[in-house]
Design an enzyme around this catalytic site. Structure first.
Site, PDB file in Angstrom:
ATOM      1  N   LYS A   1       5.646  -4.577  -4.210  1.00 15.82           N
ATOM      2  CA  LYS A   1       7.526  -3.878  -4.237  1.00 15.82           C
ATOM      3  C   LYS A   1       7.514  -4.556  -2.746  1.00 15.82           C
ATOM      4  O   LYS A   1       8.927  -5.064  -1.996  1.00 15.82           O
ATOM      5  CB  LYS A   1       7.390  -2.902  -4.693  1.00 15.82           C
ATOM      6  CG  LYS A   1       9.112  -2.489  -4.607  1.00 15.82           C
ATOM      7  CD  LYS A   1       9.614  -3.211  -5.765  1.00 15.82           C
ATOM      8  CE  LYS A   1      11.410  -2.768  -5.961  1.00 15.82           C
ATOM      9  NZ  LYS A   1      11.923  -3.483  -7.254  1.00 15.82           N
TER      10      LYS A   1
ATOM     11  N   HIS B   1      15.995 -36.927  -8.054  1.00 18.76           N
ATOM     12  CA  HIS B   1      14.800 -37.376  -6.514  1.00 18.76           C
ATOM     13  C   HIS B   1      13.320 -35.754  -6.433  1.00 18.76           C
ATOM     14  O   HIS B   1      13.333 -36.062  -5.489  1.00 18.76           O
ATOM     15  CB  HIS B   1      16.091 -36.198  -5.582  1.00 18.76           C
ATOM     16  CG  HIS B   1      17.654 -37.228  -5.345  1.00 18.76           C
ATOM     17  ND1 HIS B   1      17.690 -38.322  -4.775  1.00 18.76           N
ATOM     18  CD2 HIS B   1      18.336 -37.165  -5.878  1.00 18.76           C
ATOM     19  CE1 HIS B   1      18.767 -38.703  -4.824  1.00 18.76           C
ATOM     20  NE2 HIS B   1      19.829 -37.867  -5.919  1.00 18.76           N
TER      21      HIS B   1
ATOM     22  N   GLU C   1      16.651 -17.642  -8.541  1.00 18.26           N
ATOM     23  CA  GLU C   1      16.266 -16.805  -9.249  1.00 18.26           C
ATOM     24  C   GLU C   1      15.614 -16.351 -10.162  1.00 18.26           C
ATOM     25  O   GLU C   1      14.654 -15.790 -10.349  1.00 18.26           O
ATOM     26  CB  GLU C   1      17.378 -15.290  -8.696  1.00 18.26           C
ATOM     27  CG  GLU C   1      17.332 -13.852  -9.502  1.00 18.26           C
ATOM     28  CD  GLU C   1      15.996 -13.795  -8.522  1.00 18.26           C
ATOM     29  OE1 GLU C   1      15.440 -12.243  -8.940  1.00 18.26           O
ATOM     30  OE2 GLU C   1      15.591 -13.630  -7.563  1.00 18.26           O
TER      31      GLU C   1
ATOM     32  N   ARG D   1       2.874  -0.261  -5.211  1.00 15.11           N
ATOM     33  CA  ARG D   1       3.338  -0.922  -3.375  1.00 15.11           C
ATOM     34  C   ARG D   1       1.222  -0.972  -3.326  1.00 15.11           C
ATOM     35  O   ARG D   1       1.462  -2.445  -2.545  1.00 15.11           O
ATOM     36  CB  ARG D   1       3.486   0.638  -2.204  1.00 15.11           C
ATOM     37  CG  ARG D   1       4.495   1.231  -2.538  1.00 15.11           C
ATOM     38  CD  ARG D   1       5.027   2.171  -1.046  1.00 15.11           C
ATOM     39  NE  ARG D   1       4.749   1.718  -0.525  1.00 15.11           N
ATOM     40  CZ  ARG D   1       5.561   0.890   0.702  1.00 15.11           C
ATOM     41  NH1 ARG D   1       7.115   1.255   0.407  1.00 15.11           N
ATOM     42  NH2 ARG D   1       5.589   0.239   1.973  1.00 15.11           N
TER      43      ARG D   1
ATOM     44  N   ASN E   1      -1.958   1.866   6.194  1.00 19.74           N
ATOM     45  CA  ASN E   1      -1.128   0.556   5.219  1.00 19.74           C
ATOM     46  C   ASN E   1      -0.520  -0.164   7.126  1.00 19.74           C
ATOM     47  O   ASN E   1      -0.591   0.526   7.702  1.00 19.74           O
ATOM     48  CB  ASN E   1       0.495   0.879   4.940  1.00 19.74           C
ATOM     49  CG  ASN E   1       0.363   1.791   3.817  1.00 19.74           C
ATOM     50  OD1 ASN E   1      -0.999   2.149   3.465  1.00 19.74           O
ATOM     51  ND2 ASN E   1       1.791   2.887   3.436  1.00 19.74           N
ATOM     52  N   GLY E   2      -0.542  -1.596   6.074  1.00 18.35           N
ATOM     53  CA  GLY E   2      -1.004  -2.442   7.928  1.00 18.35           C
ATOM     54  C   GLY E   2      -1.895  -3.692   8.045  1.00 18.35           C
ATOM     55  O   GLY E   2      -2.583  -3.573   7.174  1.00 18.35           O
TER      56      GLY E   2
ATOM     57  N   TRP F   1      -3.406  -1.990  -1.376  1.00 18.31           N
ATOM     58  CA  TRP F   1      -2.430  -3.937  -1.681  1.00 18.31           C
ATOM     59  C   TRP F   1      -3.259  -4.744  -0.691  1.00 18.31           C
ATOM     60  O   TRP F   1      -3.645  -4.711   0.455  1.00 18.31           O
ATOM     61  CB  TRP F   1      -1.728  -4.154  -1.436  1.00 18.31           C
ATOM     62  CG  TRP F   1      -0.605  -5.514  -2.286  1.00 18.31           C
ATOM     63  CD1 TRP F   1      -0.371  -5.697  -3.093  1.00 18.31           C
ATOM     64  CD2 TRP F   1      -0.883  -6.334  -1.118  1.00 18.31           C
ATOM     65  NE1 TRP F   1       0.106  -7.062  -2.929  1.00 18.31           N
ATOM     66  CE2 TRP F   1      -0.437  -7.580  -2.280  1.00 18.31           C
ATOM     67  CE3 TRP F   1      -1.103  -7.135   0.137  1.00 18.31           C
ATOM     68  CZ2 TRP F   1      -0.718  -8.923  -1.399  1.00 18.31           C
ATOM     69  CZ3 TRP F   1      -1.083  -8.349   0.703  1.00 18.31           C
ATOM     70  CH2 TRP F   1      -0.810  -8.780  -0.010  1.00 18.31           C
TER      71      TRP F   1
ATOM     72  N   GLU G   1       7.201 -15.095 -11.000  1.00 16.14           N
ATOM     73  CA  GLU G   1       6.353 -13.062 -10.537  1.00 16.14           C
ATOM     74  C   GLU G   1       5.291 -12.828 -11.567  1.00 16.14           C
ATOM     75  O   GLU G   1       4.073 -12.356 -11.485  1.00 16.14           O
ATOM     76  CB  GLU G   1       7.735 -12.323 -10.059  1.00 16.14           C
ATOM     77  CG  GLU G   1       8.372 -12.847  -8.319  1.00 16.14           C
ATOM     78  CD  GLU G   1       9.646 -11.840  -8.349  1.00 16.14           C
ATOM     79  OE1 GLU G   1       9.543 -11.957  -7.243  1.00 16.14           O
ATOM     80  OE2 GLU G   1      10.038 -12.212  -9.230  1.00 16.14           O
TER      81      GLU G   1
ATOM     82  N   LYS H   1      11.784 -14.923 -11.283  1.00 14.55           N
ATOM     83  CA  LYS H   1      11.234 -14.199 -11.493  1.00 14.55           C
ATOM     84  C   LYS H   1       9.848 -14.584 -12.698  1.00 14.55           C
ATOM     85  O   LYS H   1       9.394 -13.798 -13.350  1.00 14.55           O
ATOM     86  CB  LYS H   1      12.659 -13.790 -12.878  1.00 14.55           C
ATOM     87  CG  LYS H   1      13.221 -12.721 -11.953  1.00 14.55           C
ATOM     88  CD  LYS H   1      12.924 -11.248 -11.886  1.00 14.55           C
ATOM     89  CE  LYS H   1      13.585 -11.107 -10.840  1.00 14.55           C
ATOM     90  NZ  LYS H   1      13.285 -11.451  -9.139  1.00 14.55           N
TER      91      LYS H   1
ATOM     92  N   CYS I   1       0.331  -1.094   0.065  1.00 16.13           N
ATOM     93  CA  CYS I   1      -0.324   0.147  -0.137  1.00 16.13           C
ATOM     94  C   CYS I   1       0.494   1.573  -0.005  1.00 16.13           C
ATOM     95  O   CYS I   1       2.055   0.795   1.032  1.00 16.13           O
ATOM     96  CB  CYS I   1      -1.118   0.546   0.874  1.00 16.13           C
ATOM     97  SG  CYS I   1      -2.104  -1.435   1.339  1.00 16.13           S
TER      98      CYS I   1
END
Length: 616
Positions: free
Chosen positions: A611, A513, A490, A27, A109-110, A79, A497, A494, A2
């Protein structure tokens, strides 16, 4: 998560708020809204829209011209945590109003952890709720206190004492139309200073077009803004003196600058970001100088890296470099797990906390856990003045500049570069490797910006072939060994995401395995190849996937003959082995980017992601 923006000052409030929200949309982009103090009517009016900020901007463009005479207001991009994305759940939330007393508006926010109990209490007193959010309880509690005659600042202080959880809150009241009050507990909040105007935001990026001078608000503090003053005090009324700081980021840094997306822009900014991060820390002979830390590294016997997401992968690469060069044992822990793990250590333990924003809730909590056993803390962050820089004993600041794309790119490479610098410094302090070897690696690191630039050139026009391999794909498997295994992790992250394809990063030798069960014609394999023995072993593992129908993309040194197993080879320039993830990561970023674009997706604002993760 947010974004909050606040403004008090001149008749450009709506413009400042919308510009600030645009800079903070990374955000949160489920919904957006404004609360504005209308100068003629003495009331607060809100405007809220579901979806991207463009929806709110469009609506505001059609509103009455009086909106553009407003001198004070707050804005929010959401968000969603409590309650689905909807106009009712969008911020700002209001309380009071006839017949319940003066109206107040709140953005938050929170997470308010005791909101259920507070909601039932407020309903019992006749308050009606219009949303499913935890935030609305703040608006009603605040409105009750203002209606009882308390000034807005005192009303917010009393309200906050009822809340449990994390928050950054900004509030307005119809009784004080040109004042904003705000407070924080575990969620970021900054004040921007101007002439005849003052600003508030969850991050400095929101305000770069208006000011470079800032104040941070600490946990348990309330800030009061008017057009001519900024006052900070504790919840119990004690005044707080706070020094200003200036940021060297520019407003141009958060513009697209001719690129189609911020992610692509930031991938191409990596050479400059690396150059800035290494500048002044590596001399012409490859020797490292981290004297800026003012930190004694000689007594360290153990290192713990705590981080989340992409920063965790950087930490894995740091572990490899530190153990190999400095011969110190390194543990890498997911911060959200570490905070609850009853961790073990002592004053000879160095905790390296990695956070791009410097405000990641889980990483900050992991730092607090480490403090419990006496560890010293080194923060690796991209954000000057962030909370983690104030909690740590020393700070290694990366110099990536603002990163707008939700999927981290340039901040990842600069974190890795910072950890390589730390590994070289530790090795030099301990005398664990010959000085000549360390200087050679230092020289390789010094050349890494031009090598990343070379990688971008080699990949120009080549990634499209790899994207075709993903036509009809239902999943993907990323394989690497040794120090290239974190690069594979990574790469998989990516792709997940921004393209929403299930992807798994795995050590190539462990593939048999379990993960090999995924492999068929619809599950491409991306192999990150190194040099020497590990290259040959990885190729053998990859051949096993080819035998089961896999279409393979290889990330390999230019001129590598990996074509015997790969449909497509994405070339990278030669680098010293230990540093090779700096170039091997680049094609993985571009692959994820172009696969997502081919699927028609918004690479800068992937669904469900924000973010900065500032709630648990």
């Amino acid at each position: 998560m947010c974004g909050i923006v606040g403004y008090v000052g001149k008749e450009r409030c709506v413009e400042v708020l919308l510009d600030g929200l645009k800079n903070l949309e990374y955000r949160g982009y489920d919904s957006a809204g404004l609360a504005l103090a209308l100068p003629e009517t003495g009331r607060i009016e809100t405007a809220k829209e579901v979806g991207p900020l463009a929806n709110l901007t469009s609506v505001m463009g059609r509103r009455d011209g009086d909106f553009f005479k407003v001198r004070a207001g707050v804005g929010h991009t959401r968000w969603a945590t409590h309650g689905r994305p909807s106009e009712a759940n969008a911020h700002p939330h209001t309380g009071g109003g006839d017949p319940l007393g003066p109206e107040v508006a709140v953005v938050h926010n929170g997470i308010i952890e005791n909101h259920v109990e507070l909601r039932e209490e407020l309903k019992g007193r006749g308050r009606e709720f219009r949303s499913e959010t935890d935030t609305e309880v703040i608006a009603h509690l605040l409105a009750e206190r203002v209606a009882a005659g308390e000034a807005l600042k005192e009303a917010l202080a009393g309200t906050l004492k009822r809340l449990e959880g994390s928050f950054a809150v900004a509030a307005m009241s119809a009784t004080e139309p040109e004042t904003i009050v705000a407070a924080r507990h575990q969620s970021p909040l900054v004040v921007g200073l101007g002439e005849g105007e003052n600003f508030l935001a969850s991050a400095v990026q929101a305000l770069l077009g208006n000011t470079r001078r800032f104040l941070f608000v600490e946990n348990g503090e309330i800030v009061t803004l008017t057009d001519s003053s900024v006052e900070i005090q504790t919840l119990y009324g004690q005044p707080v003196e706070r020094e200003t700081f200036e940021v060297d980021w520019s407003a141009e840094a958060i513009e697209l600058g001719g690129y189609e997306d911020f992610m692509l822009k930031e991938i191409h900014e990596q050479p400059a970001a690396l150059q800035a991060t290494l500048a002044g820390r590596l001399d012409a002979g490859g020797a490292v100088d981290l004297s800026e830390l003012n930190f004694d590294l000689s007594g360290i016997e153990r290192i713990v890296v705590v981080a989340c997401g992409t920063a965790y992968h950087a930490g894995l690469l740091g572990k490899y470099a530190i153990e190999r060069l400095a011969r110190l044992p390194v543990e890498v822990a997911v911060a959200s797990e570490y905070r609850y793990a009853d961790p073990v250590g002592d004053e000879r333990t160095l905790v390296v906390a990695i956070s791009q924003s410097g405000e990641t809730t889980d990483t900050l909590a992991a730092v607090e856990a480490a403090r419990g056993f006496g560890a010293r803390v080194l923060a690796v962050t991209n954000t000057q003045g962030s909370l983690i820089t104030r909690e740590a004993d020393a700070v290694l600041l990366t110099k990536a500049g603002p990163e707008v794309g939700v999927a981290a790119t340039k901040t990842f490479l600069t974190q890795v570069a910072g950890l390589y610098l730390l590994a070289l410094e530790l090795a030099g302090t301990r005398g664990s490797r010959p000085a000549e070897e360390l200087a050679e690696i230092g020289l390789g690191l010094r050349r890494s910006p031009e090598k990343v630039e070379e990688a971008l050139g080699l990949l120009e026009g080549r990634v499209g072939e790899a994207v075709e391999v993903f036509a009809g794909a239902r999943c993907a498997l990323f394989l690497g060994r040794g120090h290239l295994y974190p690069a594979a992790l990574e790469g998989a992250l990516k792709l997940k995401e921004i393209s929403y394809l299930p992807a798994e990063g795995y050590p190539a030798g462990e593939m048999k395995h379990g993960p090999i069960a995924l492999v068929d014609e619809q599950c491409p394999v991306v192999a990150v190849l190194g040099e020497g023995t590990l290259r040959e072993k990885t190729l053998s593992n990859v051949e096993e996937t080819v035998a089961r129908g896999a279409r393979v993309i290889a990330i390999a040194r230019e001129g590598d003959k990996a074509g015997r197993v790969a449909r497509v080879v994405l070339p990278v320039p030669e680098m010293p082995e230990i540093l090779s993830p700096l170039v091997s990561t680049v094609p993985l970023q571009l692959l994820a980017y172009h696969v997502a674009k081919a699927r028609g997706l918004d690479v800068d604002k992937p669904r469900n992601l924000a973010k900065s993760v500032t709630v648990e």
